[in-house]
Design a protein around this motif. Structure first.
Motif, mmCIF file in Angstrom:
data_model
loop_
_atom_site.group_PDB
_atom_site.id
_atom_site.type_symbol
_atom_site.label_atom_id
_atom_site.label_comp_id
_atom_site.label_asym_id
_atom_site.label_seq_id
_atom_site.Cartn_x
_atom_site.Cartn_y
_atom_site.Cartn_z
ATOM 1 N N SER A 155 -1.833 -0.791 4.818
ATOM 2 C CA SER A 155 -2.225 -2.320 4.934
ATOM 3 C C SER A 155 -3.905 -2.300 4.671
ATOM 4 C CB SER A 155 -2.053 -2.419 6.407
ATOM 5 O OG SER A 155 -3.068 -2.128 7.242
ATOM 6 N N LYS A 156 -4.616 -1.275 5.036
ATOM 7 C CA LYS A 156 -5.963 -1.468 4.743
ATOM 8 C C LYS A 156 -6.387 -1.404 3.257
ATOM 9 C CE LYS A 156 -7.505 0.303 9.135
ATOM 10 N NZ LYS A 156 -8.010 1.823 9.659
ATOM 11 N N LYS A 157 -5.619 -0.668 2.548
ATOM 12 C CA LYS A 157 -5.742 -0.378 1.142
ATOM 13 C C LYS A 157 -5.589 -1.333 0.266
ATOM 14 C CE LYS A 157 -5.869 4.689 1.234
ATOM 15 N NZ LYS A 157 -7.473 4.647 1.189
ATOM 16 N N SER A 158 -4.206 -2.161 0.665
ATOM 17 C CA SER A 158 -3.626 -3.188 -0.284
ATOM 18 C C SER A 158 -4.327 -4.475 -0.033
ATOM 19 C CB SER A 158 -2.244 -3.106 0.034
ATOM 20 O OG SER A 158 -1.750 -4.441 -0.162
ATOM 21 N N GLU A 159 -4.598 -5.011 -1.211
ATOM 22 C CA GLU A 159 -5.094 -6.348 -1.235
ATOM 23 C C GLU A 159 -4.348 -7.334 -0.595
ATOM 24 O OE1 GLU A 159 -8.087 -7.992 -2.960
ATOM 25 O OE2 GLU A 159 -9.064 -6.202 -2.547
ATOM 26 N N LYS A 160 -3.081 -7.256 -1.041
ATOM 27 C CA LYS A 160 -2.040 -8.208 -0.916
ATOM 28 C C LYS A 160 -1.563 -8.241 0.619
ATOM 29 C CE LYS A 160 2.477 -8.495 -2.012
ATOM 30 N NZ LYS A 160 3.698 -7.942 -2.782
#
Ligand SMILES: [Mg+2]
Length: 421
Positions: A155-160
Motif C-alpha cells: 500500500s505504501k509502494k503503490s501510487e494507486k
C-alpha cells in the motif's frame, strides 16, 4: 466467517512525529538520530530520495546533511511514546481487539467491526488517525496477519493504493504475493531468505506454493505457520495483552566518559528509577538486580563488569532496589577506569499479587508500596522530575548528547507549543 486483520503502520514514524509540530518541514527532508546522536534511525521520504541510508553514522554525513538542507533531530522518545499512545487510542475507536505490535505498528481484528465495505472502513481509519493525531499511516487488510503485512507494505509502494490496500480477493492476493520478495515476508529473516533463494524460492508466491513437508523441513514449524498464513489460513492470533516481561533492562551510553563514583551513582540512580517504574507498570516485583558497567571496548581489554545481587523479598520499590545498586556499584568501581556505559537488569520477576509478605518486614513493605503508589501518581500528574531520590540529578556529565532534540510538546507543560498571532 473468515477472519480479517488490518495492520496499521505509521509512515516514517519518528520523522512524522517531529513534523506534526513543525509543519514548515512538510515535504522537506528530515532525519532522526539514535541515542547520543550516533547514527540515523529514521528518515522522511525526501531524505531517502537524497540517498541517505538508515543506520549511517551521523558524523560522516554532517556536511552532506547541511549542504542538502536536511533538518536533523536527536531522538525524543518521550514525544514518540506519547504520539504512539495517541495513535493507539484512536485505533481503539475502530475495534476493541487490537495488538500493539511496536511503537509504530498495530494489528486490528476487524472481524465483526466493519459494515459492508471494508475498503471504506480502512480508509476511514487512515483518515481519522491523520486528523486526530497528525500522523500519516498506511493500512493493509487481509484474512491473516502475515498477508496484512504484505498488503501494508504494498500500500505504501503503490501510487494507486494511496496507503490503503485490501487483499481479500484471491486474484489480488496472488498478484501481491508475486510482487513480494520472499525476504520481505513477515517472519522470514535474512538467513532464511538466502536459503530459500538458493532453493529457487524467490517470491512470497513461490513460498506459498511449497508443500507442508518442505516448509517444515527447511523452515521449522514456525515457517510452516507462515506458509499457511500466506495461503489465507489464520494461524497467528492477536496478542491483545502483551505477556509481562521476565526481565527489565535500562542502559545508556554516557554523553561523556565517566571516572568518578558519584557520577556513576547519579546515572545508575536514574536508570534504577526508570527500571522500577517499568516494573510497577506491569504490576510485577523483582527479586534480583544486576548492575553492569562498560568501558570502551575498542581501547581496553576488560570492558564489561557486572554484579548480581538478590533483594530481601520481591519488590518494585526504587528505594529498596537503589540500595542494592549502590552496593553493587561500590564493589565494582575501580578508580582510574574510564566508564562509557552502565545499566540495570531486574530479573526473577513475579506478579505483585503473588508476593508473600514475610512477618518480619511486612510493615516496611506495605509502607514502600504506598510510597511508590504516591510517587507514581505525582509523576503522572506533574512529570517525572517532580520527586526524585536524593542521589539522582537532572543534569550530569552522564547525560547523553541530544543537541538537536525537539521540545517534548505533549508531555511537558513548559515545552508545549505557543501560538503567536
Ligand atoms: Mg513504520
Amino acid at each position: 466467517m473468515t477472519s480479517l486483520f488490518a495492520l496499521v503502520d505509521c509512515n516514517n514514524f519518528y520523522a512524522s512525529c517531529e513534523r506534526v509540530f513543525r509543519p514548515d518541514l512538510e515535504g522537506k527532508p528530515v532525519v532522526v538520530l539514535s541515542n547520543n546522536d550516533g547514527c540515523i534511525i529514521a528518515l522522511s521520504n525526501e531524505a531517502k530520495a537524497i540517498g541517505i541510508k538508515m543506520g549511517s553514522p551521523y558524523f560522516k554525513l554532517k556536511e552532506l546533511l547541511a549542504k542538502e538542507g536536511v533538518t536533523v533531530f536527536s531522538s525524543n522518545y518521550e514525544l514518540y511514546g506519547d504520539m504512539s499512545r495517541r495513535v493507539v487510542r484512536t485505533l481503539q475507536q475502530f475495534t476493541p481487539n487490537l495488538e500493539v505490535y511496536s511503537i509504530d505498528e498495530s494489528f486490528l481484528d476487524l472481524g465483526d467491526f466493519y459494515k459492508k465495505d471494508i475498503h471504506t472502513y480502512a480508509s476511514t481509519i487512515k483518515k481519522t488517525v491523520k486528523q486526530w493525531t497528525g500522523i500519516p499511516v498506511a493500512v493493509g487488510v487481509a484474512p491473516t496477519k502475515t498477508l496484512a503485512k504484505v498488503a501494508n507494505r504494498l500500500s505504501k509502494k503503490s501510487e494507486k493504493a494511496k496507503g490503503v490496500l485490501v487483499l481479500t480477493d484471491e486474484h489480488h492476493i496472488q498478484e501481491a504475493l508475486k510482487r513480494t520478495k520472499v525476504g520481505d515476508v513477515w517472519g522470514i529473516g535474512g538467513r532464511y531468505a538466502k536459503k530459500l533463494n538458493n532453493l529457487n524460492i524467490l517470491t512470497a508466491w513461490d513460498l506459498r506454493n511449497v508443500t507442508n513437508a518442505f516448509a517444515k523441513k527447511h523452515l521449522s514449524v514456525v515457517g510452516l505457520r507462515t506458509v499457511k498464513e500466506l495461503r489465507g489460513e489464520a494461524c497467528i492470533d492477536l496478542e491483545i495483552m502483551p505477556p509481562a516481561k521476565q526481565s527489565i533492562c535500562v542502559s545508556r551510553s554516557f554523553g561523556n566518559i565517566l571516572t568518578r563514583l558519584s557520577d556513576l551513582e547519579e546515572a545508575l540512580a536514574n536508570h534504577t528509577v526508570k527500571c522500577a517504574a517499568k516494573l510497577r507498570k506491569q504490576k510485577s516485583c523483582a527479586s534480583v538486580v544486576t548492575v553492569f558497567l562498560m568501558t570502551n571496548r575498542f581501547t581496553e581489554q576488560n570492558y564489561y563488569y557486572s554484579r548480581t545481587l538478590s533483594l530481601d523479598s520481591p519488590t518494585s520499590s526504587e528505594l529498596e532496589i537503589l540500595q542494592r545498586v549502590r552496593k553493587a556499584l561500590k564493589e565494582m568501581y575501580t578508580e582510574g577506569q574510564r566508564y562509557k556505559k552502565a545499566g540495570i537488569i531486574l530479573s526473577d520477576i513475579v506478579p505483585a499479587s503473588q508476593v508473600q509478605l514475610s512477618l518480619l518486614n511486612s510493615h516496611h513493605v506495605e509502607r514502600d508500596i504506598k510510597l511508590m503508589h504516591t510517587l507514581d501518581s505525582l509523576r503522572a500528574k506533574y512529570g517525572n522530575d517532580v520527586v526524585s531520590c536524593g542521589v539522582q540529578s537532572k543534569e550530569g556529565l552522564w547525560k547523553f548528547l541530544e543537541e538537536h532534540r525537539s521540545p517534548r510538546y505533549t508531555t511537558r507543560i513548559d515545552e508545549i507549543p505557543i501560538v503567536r498571532c
